[in-house]
Design an enzyme around this catalytic site. Structure first.
Site, PDB file in Angstrom:
ATOM      1  N   SER A   1       0.816  -1.292  -0.274  1.00  0.00           N
ATOM      2  CA  SER A   1       0.059  -0.072   0.160  1.00  0.00           C
ATOM      3  C   SER A   1       0.813   1.310  -0.032  1.00  0.00           C
ATOM      4  CB  SER A   1      -1.062  -0.074   1.195  1.00  0.00           C
ATOM      5  OG  SER A   1      -2.056   0.823   1.091  1.00  0.00           O
TER       6      SER A   1
ATOM      7  N   ASP B   1      -5.956  -3.764  -2.129  1.00  0.00           N
ATOM      8  CA  ASP B   1      -4.903  -3.307  -1.234  1.00  0.00           C
ATOM      9  C   ASP B   1      -4.344  -4.627  -0.736  1.00  0.00           C
ATOM     10  OD1 ASP B   1      -3.734  -2.350   1.159  1.00  0.00           O
ATOM     11  OD2 ASP B   1      -4.601  -0.526   0.565  1.00  0.00           O
TER      12      ASP B   1
END
Length: 292
Positions: free
Chosen positions: A75, A188
């Site tokens: 991320s 993610d």
């Protein structure tokens, strides 16, 4: 070689006497492989705005000439990791961070039910700054962690389009529209590995420095949908972060309690907090990397 001759050779070594040849040592089975320095891995975790603290940690490592052999990012950590592995210094990354504006990376979707942000802007911005270099051409091996939306399995981007890899790793469900590559969609990496220590070990790192930028914020603003999603994501990742932290050789955890994951306007303060935490960890890192 008979046992008596082998014993004599070993006694000669212990006394510091010269041996006839390296071949004789090899035949005696007493030659050891030359020790190599430990392979250093840097694992950069997710944390949205708190990810700016990664820059400060890297600046501290650079000050003491500590350079990882591989970088793994999840991320927000994938953004900083990509720039760092591609050759940007900590100072250069801070300059970029202070220059970029939110609207440059947040391309709001037009009526999509799958997310508020498309992700193309983030992908294009990364590729622009990195001059469209593919991951495999980076100065330092780099890996971005994402989650396959259908299978739920971890996916490691290790080659190809760097901007897309970062976009996929950052595609928080509910905020970003999933990143599509062919018939696959990615979200993610924090869903599976918010602090990618295990992956760094699997990739061959002997010693892993993990940078955990998660925190339980003291002042949390939960008035908007985005803030609510971010706080929920932070809560979900805590147990996974604790498990992965235990596998790291050292965890650098900047004190970010006064920052929320949406404090994008406090970039300089976040970088400074990372720098201080990085400096505090230097003695331990140096001791570990120099011991026999």
């Amino acid at each position: 070689m008979n046992p008596q001759m082998k014993r004599r050779l070993m006694l000669a070594m212990g006394a510091g006497l010269p041996l006839l040849s390296h071949a004789a040592q090899k035949n005696a089975g007493i030659v050891q492989a030359a020790a190599r320095p430990p392979k250093l891995g840097l694992a950069l975790g997710g944390g949205s705005a708190r990810g700016f603290a990664h820059i400060g940690v890297i600046q501290a490592l650079e000050k003491h000439k500590i350079r990882p052999d591989l970088v793994v990012g999840t991320s927000a950590g994938s953004i900083i990791g990509a720039f760092y592995a591609a050759g940007f210094s900590g100072t250069q990354m801070e300059e970029v961070a202070m220059k970029i504006r939110d609207f440059e990376i947040a391309d709001i979707s037009a009526g999509s039910r799958r997310g508020m942000v498309v992700g193309n802007a983030l992908q294009n911005l990364v590729n622009q700054y990195l001059q469209n270099k593919p991951i495999e051409s980076f100065a330092t091996p780099f890996y971005a962690v994402a989650t396959n939306l259908v299978s739920g399995k971890l996916h490691l981007f290790r080659s190809g389009n760097a901007g897309f890899a970062v976009r996929a790793s950052c595609s928080m469900p509910g905020v970003f529209i999933p990143a599509r590559l062919g018939s696959e969609e990615f979200v993610d990496g924090g869903l599976i590995s918010p602090l990618p220590v295990v992956e760094a070990k699997k990739l061959g790192a002997d010693y892993v420095i993990a940078v955990d930028v998660s925190a339980s914020a003291e002042n949390v603003n939960l008035h908007g949908m985005f803030e609510l999603l971010m706080q929920s994501f932070d809560i979900m990742g805590q147990s996974l972060i604790r498990m992965e932290s235990e596998k790291a050789d050292i965890v650098i955890h900047p004190d970010l309690r006064k920052f929320s994951s949406t404090d994008f306007q406090l970039r300089r303060e976040l970088i400074a907090a990372g720098y201080q935490a990085g400096l505090q960890a230097i003695p331990q890192i140096k001791a570990a990397l120099t011991k026999d």
